[in-house]
Scaffold this motif. Sequence first.
Motif, short mmCIF file in Angstrom:
data_model
loop_
_atom_site.label_atom_id
_atom_site.label_comp_id
_atom_site.label_asym_id
_atom_site.label_seq_id
_atom_site.Cartn_x
_atom_site.Cartn_y
_atom_site.Cartn_z
N THR A 162 1.16 -1.44 -0.24
CA THR A 162 -0.15 0.09 -0.13
C THR A 162 0.55 1.26 0.23
OG1 THR A 162 -1.19 -1.29 1.09
CG2 THR A 162 -1.99 1.35 1.14
N ILE A 181 -3.02 -3.83 3.29
CA ILE A 181 -3.71 -3.01 2.88
C ILE A 181 -4.40 -1.52 4.50
CG2 ILE A 181 -5.93 -2.06 2.24
CD1 ILE A 181 -6.22 -4.76 0.30
N CYS A 237 -6.97 4.44 3.42
CA CYS A 237 -7.41 4.31 2.67
C CYS A 237 -8.83 4.23 3.11
CB CYS A 237 -7.19 2.94 1.56
SG CYS A 237 -4.97 2.78 1.13
N CYS A 248 -5.32 6.55 -2.57
CA CYS A 248 -4.04 5.49 -1.82
C CYS A 248 -4.40 4.47 -2.70
CB CYS A 248 -5.23 4.88 -1.21
SG CYS A 248 -4.11 3.71 0.37
N VAL A 281 -3.00 0.60 -3.41
CA VAL A 281 -2.88 -0.96 -3.47
C VAL A 281 -2.56 -1.93 -4.86
CG1 VAL A 281 -3.24 -2.84 -2.32
CG2 VAL A 281 -4.05 -0.94 -1.18
#
Length: 379
Positions: A198, A222, A227, A361, A363
Motif C-alpha cells: 500500500t 492494506i 485508504c 491510495c 494497493v
Amino acid sequence: MLRLILFSALLSVTLAARLTVPLQKSGNVREKLIREGKTQEAKTGSQVLFDKSDEYYLGEITLGTPPQKFLVAMDTTSSFLWVVDVNCTTPGCKGSSSDGTLKETYNSSASSSFVPGGPFSLPYGDDKITGNLGKERLIMSGITTSDQDFGVVETVPYLYTAQPIDGILGLGWPSLAVNGTKTPMQNLLPQLDAPVVTIWVANLKNGAPGVDFAGSISFGYIDESACEKNMQWVPLADNSTWGFKINGFQMGSYSRVKTETAITATGSGWTGVPSIVLNAIVRQTRATFDFESVVYTVPCSTAKDQPDMNIIINGVPYLIKGEDYIVDLNLGLGNCALSFFATRETGPAWILGDAFVRSYCHVFDYGNARIGLATSRFA
C-alpha cells in the motif's frame, strides 16, 4: 501467466510479517530548476528528461555489515535496487550540503557481507546509469534479506545529481530485472503476511491533520488507516509493469473516449498526457506558454475555479481538482504553472504523477496482478 506462477511459488513459503516505511519527499527537480532559471540544463537534445521522473518518495534502508544507511526512492516503475558508489565519477554525484542534495554513498570495502558481480549498464531515457552488480545484506524496517542483488552505480544522469536521493528501490515485476538479477520484491514477498503493498501520499500543500511526513509504504497489508473503503480493483494491462488501461478523459467541455495504457508513478511530480490531451487542457484552462520557464501558466488566483479533470479507469471516473494540478513556482506576475507534460509515443500514453497519487491510495497486489485505487484519507 509465467509471472503469476513465479509469485505463487514464492508465496507458498510461510508468511509472517507486516512492515511500514515512512516516506519523505525528494523535492521536485522540474520545479527547482524552473525557480532557478535552469530549465535548459534538464534537456538532452529536444526531449525533456522529466517524462521519466523528477520527484520521488524516499524510504530508509541499510546495506552491508556493518549497516550503511541510505534514503532510496520507492519506485513502482522499475525492479532494481541501486545506490551510488563512494567512487562515483559523474560530476556532482555525491551532491552538496549547500543545495540540500548531499548523498550517502556505498563503500563495498567497508562491508564484510558484500559479494561482487560483473558490470552493468541500465538505460534511463536518453541517458543511462553504469556500475557493477553485487549481492549484499539488505535491511528495511526490521526485515533482513541476506543476498539481495543490487547495483553499485558509478555514473548517473544529471537528473539524479539534482536530487537528495542515494539510490532507487524498484517495486516492479521480474520482467524488468537487470541482467537476470533477483528483484527486491522477489526476496521480500515470502516474508510478508499478504502479497500486497500500500502506498499513500499526504497532500502537504493543503495540509494533512496529524501527519508530519509525506506518506508511507506498507508491505504485507492494506492500510485502512489511509485508504477509504471505496476500493476499486483494476487489472494490469500486460505482464511486465504496473500499467493499466484508461478508457477516457473529460475536462470542461472537452471529452475523449479512447483506451490507452497508463501508469501511476511515484517518480513523477507532474502528469504526463498525450499531446492532443495537453492541447485540450491548455484550451480549457486558458493557459498561455511561458517561453522563459518552458511551462504553461494561468493566474494563480484562478486555481480553485479551473475545471476538474476526470480520468476514466475501468469504467470509473477519478477526479483531480484544478487546485491540485496547478502549482506555484514563484514565476512572478501572479502566474502559476500547469503540472502537465506531453508523453512520448514510445512509452505509456499517461503517466499519472503527484496530483493523482496524492488523491488516491494505491494497493499493488502481486498475488492477483492488479492495482487497488481508493480515495485517500489524506488527500
